[in-house]
Design a protein around this motif. Structure first.
Motif, PDB file in Angstrom:
ATOM      1  N   SER C 649      25.093 -20.237 -24.903  1.00 45.75           N
ATOM      2  CA  SER C 649      26.139 -20.812 -25.108  1.00 45.75           C
ATOM      3  C   SER C 649      26.732 -21.800 -23.845  1.00 45.75           C
ATOM      4  CB  SER C 649      27.313 -19.856 -25.600  1.00 45.75           C
ATOM      5  OG  SER C 649      27.721 -19.106 -24.515  1.00 45.75           O
ATOM      6  N   TYR C 650      27.404 -22.765 -24.367  1.00 46.33           N
ATOM      7  CA  TYR C 650      27.893 -23.824 -23.444  1.00 46.33           C
ATOM      8  C   TYR C 650      29.291 -24.145 -23.637  1.00 46.33           C
ATOM      9  CZ  TYR C 650      27.781 -27.121 -19.435  1.00 46.33           C
ATOM     10  OH  TYR C 650      28.183 -27.706 -18.334  1.00 46.33           O
ATOM     11  N   VAL C 651      30.394 -23.888 -22.898  1.00 48.61           N
ATOM     12  CA  VAL C 651      31.720 -24.247 -23.250  1.00 48.61           C
ATOM     13  C   VAL C 651      31.825 -25.262 -22.056  1.00 48.61           C
ATOM     14  CG1 VAL C 651      34.057 -23.640 -23.164  1.00 48.61           C
ATOM     15  CG2 VAL C 651      32.430 -22.444 -24.466  1.00 48.61           C
ATOM     16  N   ALA C 652      32.504 -26.256 -22.355  1.00 48.59           N
ATOM     17  CA  ALA C 652      33.179 -27.343 -21.557  1.00 48.59           C
ATOM     18  C   ALA C 652      34.635 -27.611 -21.861  1.00 48.59           C
ATOM     19  CB  ALA C 652      32.360 -28.661 -21.524  1.00 48.59           C
ATOM     20  N   VAL C 653      35.341 -27.456 -20.837  1.00 52.49           N
ATOM     21  CA  VAL C 653      36.983 -27.867 -20.892  1.00 52.49           C
ATOM     22  C   VAL C 653      37.121 -28.778 -20.091  1.00 52.49           C
ATOM     23  CG1 VAL C 653      39.296 -27.323 -20.822  1.00 52.49           C
ATOM     24  CG2 VAL C 653      37.658 -25.681 -21.873  1.00 52.49           C
ATOM     25  N   ASP C 654      37.115 -30.064 -20.334  1.00 55.11           N
ATOM     26  CA  ASP C 654      37.386 -31.329 -19.413  1.00 55.11           C
ATOM     27  C   ASP C 654      38.894 -31.794 -19.391  1.00 55.11           C
ATOM     28  OD1 ASP C 654      34.605 -31.738 -18.324  1.00 55.11           O
ATOM     29  OD2 ASP C 654      34.214 -31.642 -20.423  1.00 55.11           O
ATOM     30  N   ASP C 655      39.464 -32.266 -18.272  1.00 52.83           N
ATOM     31  CA  ASP C 655      40.704 -32.909 -18.370  1.00 52.83           C
ATOM     32  C   ASP C 655      40.549 -34.354 -17.663  1.00 52.83           C
ATOM     33  OD1 ASP C 655      43.126 -33.749 -17.767  1.00 52.83           O
ATOM     34  OD2 ASP C 655      43.729 -31.701 -17.394  1.00 52.83           O
ATOM     35  N   VAL C 656      40.366 -35.070 -18.652  1.00 48.87           N
ATOM     36  CA  VAL C 656      40.398 -36.823 -18.327  1.00 48.87           C
ATOM     37  C   VAL C 656      41.505 -37.319 -18.573  1.00 48.87           C
ATOM     38  CG1 VAL C 656      37.781 -36.688 -18.824  1.00 48.87           C
ATOM     39  CG2 VAL C 656      39.326 -37.263 -20.560  1.00 48.87           C
ATOM     40  N   GLY C 657      42.722 -36.566 -18.412  1.00 49.82           N
ATOM     41  CA  GLY C 657      44.006 -37.292 -18.616  1.00 49.82           C
ATOM     42  C   GLY C 657      44.127 -37.582 -19.975  1.00 49.82           C
ATOM     43  N   ASN C 658      44.975 -38.776 -20.301  1.00 50.20           N
ATOM     44  CA  ASN C 658      45.318 -39.056 -21.635  1.00 50.20           C
ATOM     45  C   ASN C 658      43.802 -39.514 -22.199  1.00 50.20           C
ATOM     46  OD1 ASN C 658      47.900 -38.325 -21.672  1.00 50.20           O
ATOM     47  ND2 ASN C 658      48.440 -40.589 -20.827  1.00 50.20           N
ATOM     48  N   VAL C 659      43.647 -39.678 -23.561  1.00 55.22           N
ATOM     49  CA  VAL C 659      42.634 -40.268 -24.168  1.00 55.22           C
ATOM     50  C   VAL C 659      42.864 -41.393 -24.803  1.00 55.22           C
ATOM     51  CG1 VAL C 659      41.336 -38.207 -23.565  1.00 55.22           C
ATOM     52  CG2 VAL C 659      42.362 -38.574 -25.944  1.00 55.22           C
ATOM     53  N   VAL C 660      41.967 -42.389 -24.918  1.00 49.96           N
ATOM     54  CA  VAL C 660      42.258 -43.424 -25.916  1.00 49.96           C
ATOM     55  C   VAL C 660      41.645 -43.041 -27.184  1.00 49.96           C
ATOM     56  CG1 VAL C 660      41.469 -45.948 -26.428  1.00 49.96           C
ATOM     57  CG2 VAL C 660      42.510 -45.063 -24.292  1.00 49.96           C
ATOM     58  N   GLY C 667      32.076 -37.654 -27.445  1.00 49.92           N
ATOM     59  CA  GLY C 667      30.563 -38.041 -27.360  1.00 49.92           C
ATOM     60  C   GLY C 667      30.132 -38.282 -25.880  1.00 49.92           C
ATOM     61  N   GLN C 668      30.825 -39.024 -25.021  1.00 46.01           N
ATOM     62  CA  GLN C 668      30.469 -39.036 -23.525  1.00 46.01           C
ATOM     63  C   GLN C 668      30.277 -37.582 -22.837  1.00 46.01           C
ATOM     64  OE1 GLN C 668      30.008 -41.563 -21.537  1.00 46.01           O
ATOM     65  NE2 GLN C 668      29.941 -42.945 -23.271  1.00 46.01           N
ATOM     66  N   VAL C 669      31.209 -36.699 -23.125  1.00 47.43           N
ATOM     67  CA  VAL C 669      30.978 -35.319 -22.600  1.00 47.43           C
ATOM     68  C   VAL C 669      29.781 -34.595 -23.194  1.00 47.43           C
ATOM     69  CG1 VAL C 669      32.029 -33.010 -22.491  1.00 47.43           C
ATOM     70  CG2 VAL C 669      33.544 -34.886 -22.302  1.00 47.43           C
ATOM     71  N   HIS C 670      29.354 -34.626 -24.538  1.00 45.17           N
ATOM     72  CA  HIS C 670      28.231 -34.193 -24.968  1.00 45.17           C
ATOM     73  C   HIS C 670      26.995 -34.876 -24.199  1.00 45.17           C
ATOM     74  CE1 HIS C 670      29.903 -33.423 -29.083  1.00 45.17           C
ATOM     75  NE2 HIS C 670      30.170 -32.288 -28.466  1.00 45.17           N
ATOM     76  N   GLY C 671      26.875 -36.235 -24.100  1.00 48.38           N
ATOM     77  CA  GLY C 671      25.786 -36.754 -23.715  1.00 48.38           C
ATOM     78  C   GLY C 671      25.465 -36.432 -21.962  1.00 48.38           C
ATOM     79  N   GLY C 672      26.622 -36.252 -21.409  1.00 46.14           N
ATOM     80  CA  GLY C 672      26.765 -36.116 -19.980  1.00 46.14           C
ATOM     81  C   GLY C 672      26.159 -34.456 -19.766  1.00 46.14           C
ATOM     82  N   ILE C 673      26.736 -33.611 -20.631  1.00 46.49           N
ATOM     83  CA  ILE C 673      26.126 -32.332 -20.382  1.00 46.49           C
ATOM     84  C   ILE C 673      24.639 -32.307 -20.642  1.00 46.49           C
ATOM     85  CG2 ILE C 673      26.382 -30.091 -21.594  1.00 46.49           C
ATOM     86  CD1 ILE C 673      29.199 -30.528 -22.162  1.00 46.49           C
ATOM     87  N   GLY C 735      30.340 -34.857 -17.454  1.00 46.71           N
ATOM     88  CA  GLY C 735      29.528 -33.873 -17.989  1.00 46.71           C
ATOM     89  C   GLY C 735      28.453 -33.743 -17.266  1.00 46.71           C
ATOM     90  N   THR C 736      27.902 -34.678 -16.721  1.00 45.91           N
ATOM     91  CA  THR C 736      26.516 -34.609 -16.046  1.00 45.91           C
ATOM     92  C   THR C 736      26.714 -34.006 -14.679  1.00 45.91           C
ATOM     93  OG1 THR C 736      25.465 -36.776 -17.066  1.00 45.91           O
ATOM     94  CG2 THR C 736      24.554 -35.941 -14.856  1.00 45.91           C
TER      95      THR C 736
END
Lengths: 284, 157, 777
Positions: C649-660, C667-673, C735-736
């Motif tokens: 399993s893989y869990v990512a909680v990212d804080d990129v501030g506000n999102v547009v 999608g960016q996080v998925h690809g980066g991971i 993500g990367t």
């Protein structure tokens, strides 16, 4: 990259194919082309002529011939693994074929092509060996049968003579009481096997009566693990210690290659571990 | 030079080709059907996947002469008079593409997968797409899209 | 107010052409008389070229011309390095086509130009070339050893660069705990799905270059400087570009040569690389040896961090080659507080493909080293890896925080992201299962990996980049045009290649100008239509370019307000702007922005002295970087009998501030991971001792497929950035950066009972198995 030029002959009959192959010693057979085309594109092969046997109906399909199946050389992997005859009588072939490359490649790549290409990292050669298939070769001089054990001579080299064509294989039906498993150990789904194990086991009341094991990518040719096979009869399937002892010789008589993914001692270790597991799965 | 007849996205073409011409170059350079791209030279990436006589193939690893008499469907032939194929819609809806270079092959491979398995599980989708590489999405949304596309294809046969 | 566009998961505008094959990849371009270029490439890593004869190739069918490096020697110049990092930096001459010496396998040595790509490929066989082999130099320690063969006459050391803050000696002196480790960042091949392609055309004295690039603007400047084609006579177009990940942030030999060949022949030429050509000659990433030392108290509270880095430059310094390790230099302190930090980096020449930016560029390496070392510290102290992080991280109330590496983090909440990730992951339950498997001696062991990362991105602040000796600025430009019919055209200097700028910029404009999302068009990637820009890399597009779009909209709006006030016969201050209309406060009178646009177009009745147009441009140069952060947790199952690792399993909680656009962010996080996992488990560019690339095709360089990766569970916390008006942070590389240490920490965690404390990347089954056999690595 782009293939170098070659002449192309589309065989409309077997005799035309024999003739074309006999006429040019630098001719190569084209069936599905899934091994050949990448080699041509990387300019690792420069055949003068490609003889396309992809449209000969007599080479394609699976037939029930009593105590064995005949699988035509140009039967695609996809057709093989979906064949009810193969699934019923030779499930090991179906299992191993399902691990070959990917669905699109399996739509084009052929059963006979994989055997004739004789890549020891390919999945089907070990299966041919484990099941003691008889390979049927034809040429202008007639047809002959080559036992699998005599077919694979060296890396990418078979017993097919120049001008000779693999027509198909007779695959014995091993009958009731047998279980099968093909294990492919690889780093990503598309990668070649680091080690593969084709296992067939006949067992009764939880005890192995007979086992057959052939290994993928443990040498220049697929290898039958005879020493391990010899130790299998009488081993109880739930006796892990005994099974482990019996399969500890799985890597005897192998000469595993060293490459980016594995060095020989690791391949030997894998052959032992995976053989034990394949036998347990086959018997399950 | 061999003369071949190939139907591509519903149009029949008769052409003389060098035997070594790859089907993908026939599509791209000869017919101008550039929707199908090339991503590798070892049959690994699947970007060039098309349907040949209804089955997915990697058009970089098929000679044009081998496709003689065949019926080719590329990503450019999927939409039916402006109406997107359900799998195309699903890829859009689920954000299953970023740069889009793998997308033509991925969509074709997904359609082929669902043709053979109308309701695939996540594992079946992942394994069924093992021959198509994507560098952008991490595949999560592609898997979602194929499930959704399969649902749509079942609903709109 | 209607629902804002910002924050909506808008489906992408870009998709329509991409899902139907109506794309314009550079290789699709056909123009009358187009010729095709094929390059002959050196099979040797290091050699003198003693003879090249292309005359036989010239007489091959369909061949129009053939050239050797000598044929271009007078005009080809040197491929640029825009980042002379130090006083001692050695920037060797780097001819686009080798003239007398080759320094890596794959370097172009001659070319053929023919009427089609097949004939061009064929004629390469007819080129005669002789080499006098020189010894290859393939690993950094040997390259630096006395007596090593030299890659360049000036020596194998490219530069040294140091940074220090605080009293590092004091931090390590009598430190109760010191953890010192060496990690190897293997060399990677970026592998954008679209191979590179170049089409160069000329009409005599001006040139158009279509190329699969991330940086049409930077490229134009550099090409003008390199080739002498005046900048105003050179148009660079990045049409649809199939991924980059840094690999297309480059001024390549083939771009320069394409231009030179078109100039020489006066005819249009195309070059498209094959994948196997690209594996050899697209710049590689990573390839560093990192020595990291942590000094801590007995409780594991950090006192200082010391880093000594060797960075493999490959054979030459390309566009930002030496700057890559510097982008990591400021991140080895991670999210942690300490008194002192000391960093030294030595750049080393080897006879391999040059390295340069690859997704994260320096920051994944830094994050890997500190996050791996923090796990080692936890092990030394005997606490959970998350506990060691809690003892050291910057608490949310401490922001803004000046780090020991000299950066000021504007915002963050590591506690919140970690808490959320633990909940999604089921951290405690997995730890219990791990203990159980250890007790049972289960052949399949469970490992849990933690990565609490932050990174600096939004590569801009021009002044900061200047202080690091980077050759250009980091601003970004946007122009916003109100068209007569009320539609809006945005001209952006960012150059997307999969990110979805057309969609995200439309969302920003729709909110700012109150126009429908559908009414916004975005122009990019063509120096004729979008002349000002700094392009796309370093997770900068939204945090720099998006802000420029927003600011340009504000300027358009202010101009429109003047006109609206005139038309409504009121003072500008009497107007409020809501839902796309200027409304006179307290009355029903209003003018929509579209009405204003039409009035300006007609120009019949405008305020005295008002120029009849609403267009506005803005160039944004932020004060600081952005600092996204997050907590990634990975559980792996390791089959200790075979060495096979499977991510459970893989869990990512990212804080990129506000999102547009949350869909695009995810999608960016998925690809980066996925790319980070690929480094951890699968990918490695391998050269043999002779400098031959052994992973020259996709069959050998293992890019994972869907079947090789799990589904990622992702979530976000939102701590807005304070460094820009949208409160956004970059997400392209996060993500990367985060995932590689999470995975390797998990693998090592699984193997702790076997005494394993490191597995070199990629953690292949063989390496894992050997680590188990060998115990302490």
């Amino acid at each position: 990259m782009i293939p170098a030029s070659f002449d192309y002959v589309r065989a409309e009959s077997l005799s035309e194919a024999f003739q074309a192959l006999g006429a040019d010693e630098d001719a190569k057979v084209l069936a599905g082309g899934q091994s050949l085309l990448p080699l041509l594109r990387l300019r690792l092969a420069y055949p003068a002529t490609l003889v396309d046997i992809g449209r000969l109906p007599e080479l394609r399909g699976v037939r029930d011939e009593g105590d064995h199946l005949f699988i035509g050389a140009t039967t695609t992997h996809d057709e093989v693994l979906k064949s009810p005859l193969v699934q019923t009588y030779c499930p090991l072939v179906a299992q191993a074929t399902a691990t070959v490359a990917d669905p699109a490649v399996r739509h084009r790549g052929t059963f006979g092509g994989s055997l004739a290409h004789a890549d020891p990292a390919g999945d089907l050669p070990a299966v041919a060996l484990a099941l003691d298939m008889d390979l049927v070769a034809g040429s202008a001089e007639g047809t002959r049968t080559i036992p699998a054990a005599e077919f694979f001579l060296d890396y990418l080299e078979t017993a097919l003579a120049p001008g000779e064509l693999l027509l198909g294989a007779r695959v014995p039906k091993l009958g009731p009481g047998w279980g099968f498993h093909y294990t492919k150990f690889h780093r990503v789904a598309q990668a070649w096997a680091i080690v593969g194990v084709a296992a067939a086991v006949r067992h009764q009341d939880g005890v192995i009566a007979e086992g057959r094991v052939a290994l993928t990518n443990m040498g220049a040719v697929p290898v039958r693990a005879r020493a391990a096979e010899a130790g299998l009869p009488g081993v109880a399937l739930d006796d892990r210690t005994a099974l482990r002892a019996a399969t500890a010789s799985a890597d005897d008589a192998t000469d595993p290659p060293s490459d980016l993914h594995a060095r020989p001692d690791y391949r030997r270790h894998l052959a032992r571990v995976l053989t034990e597991r394949a036998i347990r799965s086959a018997a399950a | 030079m061999p003369r071949i007849t190939v139907t591509v996205d519903g149009t029949k073409y008769e052409e003389e080709v060098e035997p070594r011409l790859l089907l993908v170059h026939f599509l791209r350079d000869r017919l101008g059907r550039t929707g199908t791209p090339v991503g590798c030279d070892t049959t690994n990436c699947g970007a060039c996947t098309v349907l040949l006589d209804g089955l997915s193939v990697k058009s970089c690893s098929v000679l044009a002469v081998q496709a003689d008499g065949g019926d080719v469907v590329t990503v450019q032939g999927l939409a039916d008079g402006g109406e997107l194929h359900p799998m195309q819609r699903a890829f859009h809806e689920e954000h299953a593409l970023q740069c889009g270079y793998c997308t033509p092959g991925m969509i074709i491979a997904s359609i082929d997968l669902v043709n053979g398995n109308p309701d695939p599980t996540e594992t079946e989708i992942r394994e069924g797409l093992e021959g198509n590489l994507c560098r952008c999405t991490g595949y999560c949304n592609i898997v979602r899209a194929v499930r959704r596309g399969a649902e749509l294809m079942r609903a709109e046969p | 107010m209607t629902e804002t566009e910002i924050g909506r998961a808008r489906r992408r505008k870009e998709d329509a052409r991409l899902i139907t094959g109506r794309t314009q990849w550079t290789d699709n371009i056909q123009v009358p008389g187009l010729l095709h270029v094929a390059y002959l490439r050196s099979p040797l890593a290091h050699a003198r070229i003693t003879r090249v004869d292309v005359s036989a190739a010239r007489s091959r069918p369909g061949v129009v011309a053939a050239f050797s490096g000598q044929d271009f020697a007078a005009e080809q110049g040197s491929l640029p390095c825009a980042w002379p990092v130090s006083d001692d930096v050695v920037i060797p001459d780097h001819p686009p086509m080798a003239v007398d010496t080759v320094r890596y396998a794959g370097e172009a040595v001659a070319c053929v130009i023919a009427t089609d790509r097949y004939k061009a490929a064929d004629a390469l066989d007819a080129i005669e070339i002789d080499y006098d082999p020189l010894p290859a130099v393939t690993d950094m320690p040997s390259a630096l050893a006395d007596g090593s063969p030299l890659v360049h006459e000036a020596g194998n050391k490219a530069f040294t660069w140091t940074f220090a803050q605080g009293d590092i000696e004091a931090a390590f002196r009598d430190a109760p705990v010191v953890v010192e480790r060496t990690y190897v960042q293997q060399r990677l091949i970026p592998t954008a799905m679209e191979p590179r392609a170049v089409v160069a055309q000329t009409d005599g004295d001006s040139f158009t270059l279509h190329t699969s690039t991330q940086i049409p603007h930077v490229l134009r400047v550099m090409l003008a400087a390199t080739t002498g084609v005046p900048e105003h006579k050179l148009r660079v177009i990045a049409p649809d570009v199939g991924g980059g990940f840094g690999s297309k942030l480059q001024v390549t030999a083939e771009e320069v040569l394409g231009l030179l060949i078109a100039r020489r022949l006066g005819r249009p030429v195309k070059w498209t690389e094959s994948r196997s050509e690209g594996n050899q000659t697209v710049h590689h990433g990573r390839d560093q040896i990192q020595r990291i030392a942590l000094a801590a108290s007995a409780e594991g509270v950090l006192r200082g961090v010391k880093v000594d880095l060797l960075a493999d430059m490959g054979a030459y310094l390309m566009l930002v080659t030496p700057g890559v390790p510097l982008l990591g230099a400021f991140m080895y302190t991670g999210i942690y507080k300490m008194d002192a930090y000391d960093f030294a980096c030595t750049g080393v020449f080897t006879t391999k493909m040059p390295t340069d930016a690859y997704r994260g560029a320096g920051r994944p390496e830094a994050t890997y080293a500190i996050e791996r070392a923090m796990d080692e510290l936890a092990k030394e102290i005997g606490v959970d890896p998350l506990e060691i992080r809690r003892r050291n991280w910057i608490r949310h109330e401490e922001f803004p925080y000046a780090t020991a590496a000299g950066l000021t983090y504007d915002s963050g909440n590591y506690e919140a992201a970690t808490e959320r990730a633990m909940a999604l992951f089921g951290y405690d339950k997995l730890r219990a299962e791990q203990a159980d498997r250890r007790d049972r001696n289960d052949p399949v062991q469970l490992g849990i990996g933690v990565s609490t990362y932050t990174e600096m991105c939004g590569l801009a602040p021009s002044r900061v980049l200047g202080s690091l000796r980077y050759g250009a600025g980091g601003w970004e430009h946007a122009t916003v045009r109100m068209l007569p019919t009320g539609k809006v055209e945005v001209v952006t200097g960012t150059s997307p290649h999969g990110q979805g700028h057309e969609t995200a910029w439309s969302q920003i404009v729709a909110d700012a100008l109150g126009v429908p999302f559908e009414d916004v068009g975005v122009l990019h990637g063509d120096t004729a239509s979008a002349p000002r820009g700094m392009d796309t890399y370093g997770s900068r597009s939204l945090v720099v370019g998006g802000i420029a779009v927003l600011q340009a909209c504000e300027r358009v709006k202010e101009k429109a307000r003047t006109v609206a006030a005139h038309l409504l016969e009121c003072a500008p201050d009497d107007l409020e702007f809501t839902d796309g209309a200027f409304k006179v406060r307290g009355t029903g009178a209003a003018k929509t922005i579209q009405e204003v646009a039409l009035a300006v177009f007609a120009a019949h009745d405008l305020p005295e002295g008002f120029e009849p147009q609403l267009d506005a441009g803005s160039t944004f140069d932020p004060e600081s970087f952005s600092f996204p952060h997050g907590t990634h947790l990975c559980a792996v199952e390791v089959d200790t009998e075979t060495g096979m690792t499977t991510i459970r399993s893989y869990v990512a909680v990212d804080d990129v501030g506000n999102v547009v656009n949350p869909m695009i962010v995810e999608g960016q996080v998925h690809g980066g991971i996925a790319q980070g996992i690929a480094q951890a488990l699968f990918e490695e560019a391998v050269y043999d001792a002779d400098g031959n690339l052994l992973t020259g095709t996709m069959a050998d360089y293992l890019v994972p497929s869907a079947a090789d990766l799990p589904t990622f569970v992702t979530d976000r916390t939102v701590t807005p950035a304070t460094s820009n008006p949208l409160g956004v942070k970059g997400v392209g590389e996060a993500g990367t950066i985060a995932s590689t240490p999470a995975v390797v920490n998990a693998v090592v965690d699984a193997l702790r009972p076997y005494g394993v404390r490191d597995v070199p990347m990629p953690c292949s089954p063989e390496r894992v198995w050997r680590a188990i056999q060998g115990g302490v690595a």
